[in-house]
Scaffold this motif. Structure first.
Motif, PDB file in Angstrom:
ATOM      1  N   LYS A  60       0.831  -1.204   0.000  1.00 53.60           N
ATOM      2  CA  LYS A  60       0.000   0.000   0.000  1.00 53.60           C
ATOM      3  C   LYS A  60       0.869   1.258   0.000  1.00 53.60           C
ATOM      4  CE  LYS A  60      -3.975  -2.088   2.325  1.00 53.60           C
ATOM      5  NZ  LYS A  60      -4.848  -2.072   3.545  1.00 53.60           N
ATOM      6  N   ASP A  61       2.020   1.198   0.684  1.00 57.71           N
ATOM      7  CA  ASP A  61       2.931   2.343   0.674  1.00 57.71           C
ATOM      8  C   ASP A  61       3.492   2.586  -0.725  1.00 57.71           C
ATOM      9  OD1 ASP A  61       2.582   2.758   3.377  1.00 57.71           O
ATOM     10  OD2 ASP A  61       4.343   1.599   3.966  1.00 57.71           O
ATOM     11  N   LEU A  62       3.844   1.505  -1.410  1.00 55.61           N
ATOM     12  CA  LEU A  62       4.362   1.643  -2.777  1.00 55.61           C
ATOM     13  C   LEU A  62       3.289   2.207  -3.695  1.00 55.61           C
ATOM     14  CD1 LEU A  62       6.429   1.267  -4.989  1.00 55.61           C
ATOM     15  CD2 LEU A  62       5.789  -1.159  -5.107  1.00 55.61           C
ATOM     16  N   LEU A  63       2.063   1.735  -3.556  1.00 58.55           N
ATOM     17  CA  LEU A  63       0.973   2.234  -4.392  1.00 58.55           C
ATOM     18  C   LEU A  63       0.732   3.714  -4.133  1.00 58.55           C
ATOM     19  CD1 LEU A  63      -1.224   1.612  -6.453  1.00 58.55           C
ATOM     20  CD2 LEU A  63      -2.728   0.974  -4.556  1.00 58.55           C
ATOM     21  N   LEU A  64       0.834   4.151  -2.877  1.00 55.37           N
ATOM     22  CA  LEU A  64       0.657   5.562  -2.551  1.00 55.37           C
ATOM     23  C   LEU A  64       1.738   6.412  -3.218  1.00 55.37           C
ATOM     24  CD1 LEU A  64      -0.640   7.889  -0.946  1.00 55.37           C
ATOM     25  CD2 LEU A  64       0.900   7.288   0.953  1.00 55.37           C
ATOM     26  N   VAL A  65       3.008   5.984  -3.109  1.00 52.69           N
ATOM     27  CA  VAL A  65       4.093   6.732  -3.747  1.00 52.69           C
ATOM     28  C   VAL A  65       3.874   6.795  -5.250  1.00 52.69           C
ATOM     29  CG1 VAL A  65       6.566   6.786  -4.211  1.00 52.69           C
ATOM     30  CG2 VAL A  65       5.749   6.163  -1.942  1.00 52.69           C
ATOM     31  N   ARG A  66       3.543   5.652  -5.842  1.00 50.19           N
ATOM     32  CA  ARG A  66       3.311   5.606  -7.288  1.00 50.19           C
ATOM     33  C   ARG A  66       2.196   6.570  -7.693  1.00 50.19           C
ATOM     34  NH1 ARG A  66       3.909   2.248 -11.414  1.00 50.19           N
ATOM     35  NH2 ARG A  66       4.952   0.647 -10.192  1.00 50.19           N
ATOM     36  N   ARG A  67       1.109   6.559  -6.921  1.00 55.44           N
ATOM     37  CA  ARG A  67      -0.042   7.401  -7.275  1.00 55.44           C
ATOM     38  C   ARG A  67       0.300   8.886  -7.179  1.00 55.44           C
ATOM     39  NH1 ARG A  67      -4.221   9.181  -3.972  1.00 55.44           N
ATOM     40  NH2 ARG A  67      -3.568   7.768  -2.294  1.00 55.44           N
ATOM     41  N   LEU A  68       0.990   9.295  -6.107  1.00 52.19           N
ATOM     42  CA  LEU A  68       1.303  10.711  -5.932  1.00 52.19           C
ATOM     43  C   LEU A  68       2.360  11.193  -6.916  1.00 52.19           C
ATOM     44  CD1 LEU A  68       1.267  11.003  -2.034  1.00 52.19           C
ATOM     45  CD2 LEU A  68      -0.553  11.539  -3.663  1.00 52.19           C
ATOM     46  N   ILE A  69       3.372  10.366  -7.175  1.00 49.95           N
ATOM     47  CA  ILE A  69       4.382  10.748  -8.161  1.00 49.95           C
ATOM     48  C   ILE A  69       3.757  10.821  -9.549  1.00 49.95           C
ATOM     49  CG2 ILE A  69       6.489   9.987  -9.331  1.00 49.95           C
ATOM     50  CD1 ILE A  69       6.999  11.192  -6.601  1.00 49.95           C
ATOM     51  N   GLY A  70       2.860   9.885  -9.841  1.00 51.12           N
ATOM     52  CA  GLY A  70       2.213   9.862 -11.147  1.00 51.12           C
ATOM     53  C   GLY A  70       1.331  11.053 -11.418  1.00 51.12           C
ATOM     54  N   ARG A  71       0.930  11.775 -10.371  1.00 55.33           N
ATOM     55  CA  ARG A  71       0.090  12.960 -10.556  1.00 55.33           C
ATOM     56  C   ARG A  71       0.887  14.201 -10.941  1.00 55.33           C
ATOM     57  NH1 ARG A  71      -4.123  12.607  -5.422  1.00 55.33           N
ATOM     58  NH2 ARG A  71      -5.470  10.960  -6.269  1.00 55.33           N
ATOM     59  N   LEU A  72       2.214  14.141 -10.827  1.00 62.34           N
ATOM     60  CA  LEU A  72       3.033  15.305 -11.169  1.00 62.34           C
ATOM     61  C   LEU A  72       2.976  15.558 -12.670  1.00 62.34           C
ATOM     62  CD1 LEU A  72       6.192  14.629  -8.961  1.00 62.34           C
ATOM     63  CD2 LEU A  72       4.255  16.138  -8.464  1.00 62.34           C
ATOM     64  N   ASP A  73       2.795  16.820 -13.032  1.00 64.22           N
ATOM     65  CA  ASP A  73       2.687  17.183 -14.442  1.00 64.22           C
ATOM     66  C   ASP A  73       4.003  16.892 -15.156  1.00 64.22           C
ATOM     67  OD1 ASP A  73       1.580  18.225 -16.772  1.00 64.22           O
ATOM     68  OD2 ASP A  73       2.329  20.243 -16.352  1.00 64.22           O
ATOM     69  N   GLY A  74       3.931  16.117 -16.231  1.00 64.74           N
ATOM     70  CA  GLY A  74       5.123  15.788 -17.004  1.00 64.74           C
ATOM     71  C   GLY A  74       5.595  14.365 -16.838  1.00 64.74           C
ATOM     72  N   VAL A  75       5.050  13.634 -15.852  1.00 63.00           N
ATOM     73  CA  VAL A  75       5.437  12.240 -15.651  1.00 63.00           C
ATOM     74  C   VAL A  75       4.766  11.372 -16.713  1.00 63.00           C
ATOM     75  CG1 VAL A  75       5.258  10.248 -14.113  1.00 63.00           C
ATOM     76  CG2 VAL A  75       5.853  12.490 -13.190  1.00 63.00           C
ATOM     77  N   LEU A  76       5.570  10.574 -17.409  1.00 66.03           N
ATOM     78  CA  LEU A  76       5.068   9.708 -18.464  1.00 66.03           C
ATOM     79  C   LEU A  76       4.800   8.286 -17.972  1.00 66.03           C
ATOM     80  CD1 LEU A  76       7.506  10.893 -21.271  1.00 66.03           C
ATOM     81  CD2 LEU A  76       5.029  11.290 -21.213  1.00 66.03           C
ATOM     82  N   ALA A  77       5.568   7.850 -16.989  1.00 62.67           N
ATOM     83  CA  ALA A  77       5.424   6.499 -16.462  1.00 62.67           C
ATOM     84  C   ALA A  77       6.112   6.443 -15.110  1.00 62.67           C
ATOM     85  CB  ALA A  77       6.030   5.468 -17.413  1.00 62.67           C
ATOM     86  N   VAL A  78       5.745   5.437 -14.311  1.00 64.56           N
ATOM     87  CA  VAL A  78       6.361   5.246 -12.998  1.00 64.56           C
ATOM     88  C   VAL A  78       6.851   3.799 -12.932  1.00 64.56           C
ATOM     89  CG1 VAL A  78       6.078   5.389 -10.507  1.00 64.56           C
ATOM     90  CG2 VAL A  78       4.772   6.928 -11.988  1.00 64.56           C
ATOM     91  N   TRP A  79       8.165   3.631 -12.995  1.00 66.11           N
ATOM     92  CA  TRP A  79       8.776   2.304 -12.979  1.00 66.11           C
ATOM     93  C   TRP A  79       9.372   2.046 -11.603  1.00 66.11           C
ATOM     94  CZ3 TRP A  79      11.877   1.857 -18.231  1.00 66.11           C
ATOM     95  CH2 TRP A  79      10.968   1.967 -19.306  1.00 66.11           C
ATOM     96  N   SER A  80       9.341   0.783 -11.176  1.00 67.77           N
ATOM     97  CA  SER A  80       9.721   0.507  -9.793  1.00 67.77           C
ATOM     98  C   SER A  80      10.525  -0.782  -9.669  1.00 67.77           C
ATOM     99  CB  SER A  80       8.465   0.400  -8.913  1.00 67.77           C
ATOM    100  OG  SER A  80       8.780  -0.099  -7.631  1.00 67.77           O
ATOM    101  N   ARG A  81      11.529  -0.731  -8.785  1.00 67.96           N
ATOM    102  CA  ARG A  81      12.210  -1.935  -8.294  1.00 67.96           C
ATOM    103  C   ARG A  81      12.271  -1.868  -6.764  1.00 67.96           C
ATOM    104  NH1 ARG A  81      14.521  -5.945 -10.751  1.00 67.96           N
ATOM    105  NH2 ARG A  81      15.735  -6.340  -8.871  1.00 67.96           N
ATOM    106  N   VAL A  82      11.189  -1.452  -6.155  1.00 69.05           N
ATOM    107  CA  VAL A  82      11.122  -1.294  -4.696  1.00 69.05           C
ATOM    108  C   VAL A  82      10.925  -2.658  -4.033  1.00 69.05           C
ATOM    109  CG1 VAL A  82       9.772  -0.293  -2.813  1.00 69.05           C
ATOM    110  CG2 VAL A  82      10.239   1.053  -4.865  1.00 69.05           C
ATOM    111  N   ARG A  83      11.673  -2.892  -2.945  1.00 71.26           N
ATOM    112  CA  ARG A  83      11.493  -4.093  -2.129  1.00 71.26           C
ATOM    113  C   ARG A  83      10.258  -3.904  -1.239  1.00 71.26           C
ATOM    114  NH1 ARG A  83      15.742  -7.391  -0.632  1.00 71.26           N
ATOM    115  NH2 ARG A  83      15.133  -7.168   1.552  1.00 71.26           N
ATOM    116  N   VAL A  84       9.424  -4.935  -1.180  1.00 69.87           N
ATOM    117  CA  VAL A  84       8.208  -4.884  -0.360  1.00 69.87           C
ATOM    118  C   VAL A  84       8.285  -5.987   0.683  1.00 69.87           C
ATOM    119  CG1 VAL A  84       5.695  -5.018  -0.325  1.00 69.87           C
ATOM    120  CG2 VAL A  84       6.864  -3.957  -2.282  1.00 69.87           C
ATOM    121  N   GLY A  85       8.180  -5.595   1.960  1.00 70.03           N
ATOM    122  CA  GLY A  85       8.232  -6.570   3.036  1.00 70.03           C
ATOM    123  C   GLY A  85       9.543  -7.329   3.083  1.00 70.03           C
ATOM    124  N   GLY A  86      10.637  -6.669   2.685  1.00 69.06           N
ATOM    125  CA  GLY A  86      11.951  -7.303   2.714  1.00 69.06           C
ATOM    126  C   GLY A  86      12.231  -8.222   1.552  1.00 69.06           C
TER     127      GLY A  86
END
Length: 241
Positions: A60-86
């Motif tokens: 849920k934390d990753l989804l929140l970051v993705r959603r808020l970053i994706g709202r910035l004007d000019g962002v074309l995509a949000v790619w991730s290699r974030v570790r979740v739960g270790g």
């Protein structure tokens, strides 16, 4: 650039300026949005694409970051290699040839090359178990397949419920779309909308983000389950006409 083969029509100076603007805007978000306090995710921008790395305790934390970053004007995509739960994410790079989007990705292609870990003909499916993958990169792949919907369905099968499919393909009106004689399909943002709301298909997608820079079409899609709510018209209006 991190993504390969997408020759954006903007000059490098303008792209560099856009990335600096987005870096500052993301810094402001993390500094002043209380929802992001304590979330250990770093954001880097390259040509309007946000690259997320770090560790979070819950998806849920990753989804929140993705959603808020994706709202910035000019962002074309949000790619991730974030570790979740270790746990490190399982990331496929299908049709990668000799170049992966991230070094740790599992490269999948028909022919052997320096970046290929698994040999497979994408026209006949993906040799991975159901719900076993966190992220799939399909970078300059779909335009080479006459029936790419079969591959899209395979991605739906192997992705975990919170997984993401990253699509990058030439925009149909840019010369890159027709200059390569091996391209057999043309894509637009409306193609992505059609994938998400595909008539008669039980396999549905939710668009986390979609964009076009005048040369390439970008889409970040997450698979929907049988009983999950699909995107409403207001959400689709963010990305599609």
């Amino acid at each position: 650039m991190t993504w390969i083969g997408a020759a954006a029509p903007y000059g490098q100076r303008r792209l560099a300026g856009l990335d600096r603007h987005l870096t500052e805007a993301a810094g402001d978000l993390f500094a002043h949005d209380d929802r992001l306090r304590g979330i250990a995710v770093d954001v880097r921008f390259d040509g309007g694409v946000a690259h997320l790395t770090g560790d979070v305790s819950d998806n849920k934390d990753l989804l929140l970051v993705r959603r808020l970053i994706g709202r910035l004007d000019g962002v074309l995509a949000v790619w991730s290699r974030v570790r979740v739960g270790g746990r490190d994410p399982v990331v496929l790079d299908i049709g990668c040839g000799g170049v992966k989007q991230y070094p740790g990705n599992v490269g999948v292609d028909l022919l052997p090359a320096s970046g290929v870990d698994v040999l497979a003909d994408l026209a006949y499916g993906l040799p991975f178990a159901d719900r076993s993958v966190d992220v799939i990169f399909a970078v300059h792949v779909l335009e080479h397949l006459i029936d790419f919907l079969a591959l899209i369905d395979e991605c739906h099968r192997v992705l975990r419920p919170d997984g993401v499919l990253h699509v990058l393909s030439p925009w149909w009106r840019h010369v890159n779309a027709v200059a390569d004689p091996t391209h057999v399909r043309l894509l637009d943002l409306q193609t992505i909308k059609g994938i998400c709301r595909r008539p008669g298909s039980p396999l549905r997608w939710y668009p986390l983000h979609a964009g076009c820079d005048g040369a390439s079409v970008f889409a970040d899609l997450t698979p929907l389950g049988e009983h999950d709510h699909g995107p409403d018209d207001a959400h689709l209006a963010r990305f599609f006409d």
